[in-house]
Design a protein around this motif. Sequence first.
Motif, PDB file in Angstrom:
ATOM      1  N   ASP A 122       4.342   6.926 -13.219  1.00 17.27           N
ATOM      2  CA  ASP A 122       5.542   6.112 -13.222  1.00 17.27           C
ATOM      3  C   ASP A 122       5.832   5.635 -11.804  1.00 17.27           C
ATOM      4  O   ASP A 122       6.153   6.434 -10.939  1.00 17.27           O
ATOM      5  CB  ASP A 122       6.696   6.974 -13.743  1.00 17.27           C
ATOM      6  CG  ASP A 122       7.981   6.201 -13.749  1.00 17.27           C
ATOM      7  OD1 ASP A 122       7.918   4.966 -13.568  1.00 17.27           O
ATOM      8  OD2 ASP A 122       9.038   6.821 -13.934  1.00 17.27           O
ATOM      9  N   PRO A 123       5.690   4.375 -11.555  1.00 13.16           N
ATOM     10  CA  PRO A 123       5.910   3.917 -10.185  1.00 13.16           C
ATOM     11  C   PRO A 123       7.380   3.889  -9.777  1.00 13.16           C
ATOM     12  O   PRO A 123       7.686   3.685  -8.615  1.00 13.16           O
ATOM     13  CB  PRO A 123       5.322   2.509 -10.193  1.00 13.16           C
ATOM     14  CG  PRO A 123       5.345   2.087 -11.592  1.00 13.16           C
ATOM     15  CD  PRO A 123       5.270   3.310 -12.436  1.00 13.16           C
ATOM     16  N   VAL A 124       8.263   4.064 -10.709  1.00 17.44           N
ATOM     17  CA  VAL A 124       9.674   3.958 -10.351  1.00 17.44           C
ATOM     18  C   VAL A 124      10.386   5.289 -10.531  1.00 17.44           C
ATOM     19  O   VAL A 124      11.460   5.377 -11.092  1.00 17.44           O
ATOM     20  CB  VAL A 124      10.379   2.852 -11.152  1.00 17.44           C
ATOM     21  CG1 VAL A 124       9.990   1.524 -10.600  1.00 17.44           C
ATOM     22  CG2 VAL A 124      10.043   2.930 -12.615  1.00 17.44           C
ATOM     23  N   HIS A 140       0.854  -1.194   0.000  1.00 15.62           N
ATOM     24  CA  HIS A 140       0.000   0.000   0.000  1.00 15.62           C
ATOM     25  C   HIS A 140       0.884   1.236   0.000  1.00 15.62           C
ATOM     26  O   HIS A 140       1.691   1.446   0.879  1.00 15.62           O
ATOM     27  CB  HIS A 140      -1.001  -0.008   1.142  1.00 15.62           C
ATOM     28  CG  HIS A 140      -0.395  -0.043   2.494  1.00 15.62           C
ATOM     29  ND1 HIS A 140       0.361  -1.102   2.918  1.00 15.62           N
ATOM     30  CD2 HIS A 140      -0.416   0.833   3.516  1.00 15.62           C
ATOM     31  CE1 HIS A 140       0.773  -0.872   4.147  1.00 15.62           C
ATOM     32  NE2 HIS A 140       0.320   0.298   4.534  1.00 15.62           N
ATOM     33  N   LEU A 141       0.688   1.998  -1.026  1.00 12.17           N
ATOM     34  CA  LEU A 141       1.437   3.232  -1.178  1.00 12.17           C
ATOM     35  C   LEU A 141       0.489   4.379  -0.856  1.00 12.17           C
ATOM     36  O   LEU A 141      -0.727   4.198  -0.822  1.00 12.17           O
ATOM     37  CB  LEU A 141       1.952   3.350  -2.605  1.00 12.17           C
ATOM     38  CG  LEU A 141       2.792   2.165  -3.052  1.00 12.17           C
ATOM     39  CD1 LEU A 141       3.145   2.301  -4.512  1.00 12.17           C
ATOM     40  CD2 LEU A 141       4.038   2.050  -2.211  1.00 12.17           C
ATOM     41  N   ALA A 175       1.837   8.629  -4.461  1.00 10.95           N
ATOM     42  CA  ALA A 175       2.653   7.662  -5.176  1.00 10.95           C
ATOM     43  C   ALA A 175       1.793   6.824  -6.097  1.00 10.95           C
ATOM     44  O   ALA A 175       2.237   6.406  -7.169  1.00 10.95           O
ATOM     45  CB  ALA A 175       3.385   6.765  -4.187  1.00 10.95           C
ATOM     46  N   LEU A 176       0.556   6.595  -5.685  1.00 10.60           N
ATOM     47  CA  LEU A 176      -0.311   5.788  -6.530  1.00 10.60           C
ATOM     48  C   LEU A 176      -0.753   6.534  -7.765  1.00 10.60           C
ATOM     49  O   LEU A 176      -0.923   5.940  -8.826  1.00 10.60           O
ATOM     50  CB  LEU A 176      -1.540   5.360  -5.739  1.00 10.60           C
ATOM     51  CG  LEU A 176      -1.386   4.090  -4.931  1.00 10.60           C
ATOM     52  CD1 LEU A 176      -2.653   3.811  -4.174  1.00 10.60           C
ATOM     53  CD2 LEU A 176      -1.065   2.921  -5.848  1.00 10.60           C
ATOM     54  N   PHE A 187       5.324   5.206   0.998  1.00 12.66           N
ATOM     55  CA  PHE A 187       4.478   4.153   1.529  1.00 12.66           C
ATOM     56  C   PHE A 187       3.278   4.733   2.246  1.00 12.66           C
ATOM     57  O   PHE A 187       3.367   5.743   2.935  1.00 12.66           O
ATOM     58  CB  PHE A 187       5.283   3.266   2.470  1.00 12.66           C
ATOM     59  CG  PHE A 187       6.411   2.588   1.776  1.00 12.66           C
ATOM     60  CD1 PHE A 187       6.146   1.554   0.888  1.00 12.66           C
ATOM     61  CD2 PHE A 187       7.709   2.982   1.983  1.00 12.66           C
ATOM     62  CE1 PHE A 187       7.181   0.936   0.228  1.00 12.66           C
ATOM     63  CE2 PHE A 187       8.737   2.354   1.322  1.00 12.66           C
ATOM     64  CZ  PHE A 187       8.485   1.335   0.448  1.00 12.66           C
ATOM     65  N   GLY A 188       2.190   4.078   2.073  1.00 15.84           N
ATOM     66  CA  GLY A 188       0.965   4.571   2.664  1.00 15.84           C
ATOM     67  C   GLY A 188       0.902   4.238   4.139  1.00 15.84           C
ATOM     68  O   GLY A 188       1.547   3.331   4.631  1.00 15.84           O
TER      69      GLY A 188
END
Lengths: 290, 671
Positions: free
Chosen positions: A94-96, A84-85, A89-90, A109-110
């Motif tokens: 682009d996740p990276v 869970h972000l 971030a979600l 991080f969430g």
Amino acid sequence: MSGRGGRGGRGGRGGGRGGKPAPPGMPFGDDPSLIVNDEPQDTYPKSYKPPAAPPLTPLEERSGGCFVQFRLAYHNSPMYTHRHLNADALSTKDPVMPRYGQAQINERFGIKNRATVDPFLAVPMYSHQFVDDTRTLPALRGARLYRKDLFPQELWGTLGGKDTGGPKGGFEVEGKPKLGRKRKALADDDYPFADDDDEAFGPGHYKRRENETEEERKARIDGAGKGGENEEGEPGEVDLDEEEEELSAEDDDYEDDEDGGDYDAEAYFDDGEDEDYGEEEGIGESAMDF
Amino acid sequence: MLGTKSAAELCVLLIDELYGQLPSRVFAALLARGRSNVGKLVQQSSLNPKQVRHGLVVLIQQNLIFYHTDPDAPHSLYEANPSAAYNLVRVGKILDMVENQYGRTAKLLVHDVILLGQIEIAELVRHYKHEHCAQKKDSDGEVEAGHNGINGDDHTNPNHINGNGTASSATEDEYAEPEDEEVYDILAQLIASGFIESVTASTFQSPEDLRTGVEQEVMKDFPNGLRGAKQTNEFDTMVMDELKSIHGERTALKRKLQDRLDYEPNIKRRKLTNCGWANGFVATGGGSLLDEEFDTMIRLNHDKCIVELRNQKLAEHVEDIIGDTTAQVYGALLRALSKKISRCRVSGILSNEEADFLEPRVSTDDVFEHLSPSVDVSFGIGTASEDTIDIRYAEKIRRDPPQLQDPSFQDGLQEGDVVVASDDEYDETGELTNGAAVNGSRRGSKPGQNGTKVKGEDGGPLSSQRLRQMRQHLLILAESKQQFVRHCGAGQWTVDFGPLLQRVRFIELDTMIEESFGRQGLRLTRILREKGKIDDKTLPTMALMRKPDVHVKMAEMEMAGFLDVQEVPRDNNRAANRTMFFWFFDEERTLRRILDSTYKSMVRCLERLEVERRRRKNVLSVTERRDVQGKEKDMLRSDVYSEWLEFLEVEKKLLGQIGRMDDLVAILRDY
């Protein structure tokens, strides 16, 4: 000609020929016949065609399948903690994204607590029973699969699912200072992140009930008739605990709805005939419904 | 071993992929901070202590970290074990390999062992029965009644997961539920062969801690400190003995089972091998022995798994270079041989002990026993008349291992040149090639196989012919340029893994250079590898290439980090034209670079997978629902279903690519 002179002249000579002699650092820098193209490269050349990998062999395919199968099995086990972000971030495409420094990494991080709940989706819905709740802590309480003496002592409390938080919370508490421990846990709510792991919060406890056998379920229902819900199978003590909680002023945690109010939102779908729910229309529709 | 940033990222991503976010965060903090206690991890990861402790529990349970508790200190110290984390990428391969060798039940057992990390034997069997036996009935019932309650627990059903439903559903149907005894037997078999090892408290200490602890313990016997060489030696031997006994403690169960299984009557084994080598385990003995060990904790032993994967890889190489049938013979040989090998690379601590096993050998009969009866060994060998073969050469025995070509790969093999065996030393067995009856009687003289002589009339010639043909395959292997096998005595075979794998490494390296720089680049690097450092000016003549071509190629390879250059000025003012340039090819460094870039590519594959997941998160959120899992085809709308299949295709490709890169890493680093 000295080496210095040779190097100095390189720019002028190279210009006319569309290329340049090798730069001075290279070993053949003194060789005027050599032309090196030192145009800067495109950051991502358009002509770049990566070679296509050959198709997988049966062996590779099988081992890939085994990997996926194992992953799925683990993800369905109580030890798995979901990814869970946080919302930012979600939402990025682009996740990276490049991240600089530990703080920025940790920020992604969430945190799961009452403040970060999405009010539109947090209301229990029928389809929630099919979806795993985002688990932030592994459910160690039910698991009997570890052996304590293989773990360091400061984790023994954690192993029993009785971690009370705080720097010393992992030690196993001897005897019966149960009430005190509970108070301490509540007091620990001051800790900024202490409440992002309440397990019984949200639709999570559907999951726990699902894995229980028929006998356990009966026992639970019987127990509920006598004195409310309990997870640990120790009716008396837990009752005490929960009375304590009801008395305590700061307790507005609605997980305590579990012990039977008029409107028991979390147990709404769970008590009784979930096996008999018609799969004809209900499940079919909800599967489409996204 | 795993020292780079990419490797660390890879470990974290792998843990994230399999075990979830919390353990991966804790592991990342451990990698970043090194050895640390809970407080430091809290600081680093901005998790709360409770979460960190939960993460640590999961990591310890899954054998991914070491810890050390000093009785005087209040807190334990934790240390990441990156190679264990890296091994997660091999989970699929290991499961597949176990299924091939020991059958489906064994695979499910190993699956459960990895799933649970470490577990008591009795608990494992209970869990096994609960999960797989019950689940089978469950899913059967569901299919029949068309009933799909919320317990869509049949997630281990591989049909819809890997997308090759047709192949696996057949095995699913054939798969009969094993009896309790059988499960124990298979488990005993797995422990005896070393796939599963027992866990003791010392398992969780890092090798260094273990050694330090032992040293401190031994030091108590020397209250005045160590004085002189004699005492130091004494100290060292005592430490070594202590470490050995700890190691012995860990492998006690294994050895006990091994002994028991080895003394099983041969007849039984023979009977079983006839019904298929895949299930060719000895059926009794182990289970009853396990009765006394119900509470032993066990876990997967990755070292042994890597040995078996290496066998698989080598057999594949033989298949590429020589042929299919020979590869199967080689596979049988390696299987026989690897019973005596517990790890690929001899580790520092145990080197003395394992030195005895440095050169395990197998006999021809042993190989024959491990060969699947379904392999037709008459394929793949030519026939030549008796007098055209120089039997003395063909059967020459090489007693000493060849020397490694490059000291950087030396794995502790002793000194020894390629000894030209004296001409009169050769294996006489080969001379008896056409005397089938003679051969049969030779076999018959083997203990435990009495009665062969009587049956010799009908069964003898056939099987001895088979044996003879198999020997031919072994000779092909021994004669090949790669020297897959060494004929080290009459009827004795061995494999020099060190030099052989060095050659395999070179093959991989050459392929890579050829792919990236073409044939000319390969030629240049091979010249450099052969000759060492070469002057810039002599290289073109040696490579038979034009000077500018050479220079361009060399520059290209230098930029990519495959080559390097050393400047040696001829006089003091270091002028370019008065300087000699020596090109060289540093293999060790090249390998390290390649390894690192491979880790990086693996990281990117995993990240790509995440991107793909995010791109199709609508579809995936539906397929992850418990009522949909396993029944996607019926439950999903057709366009959603096809999109999901597309995703599976992408995922399969990415995982396959990771698997391939892992093969490369394994060859370069682990084998």
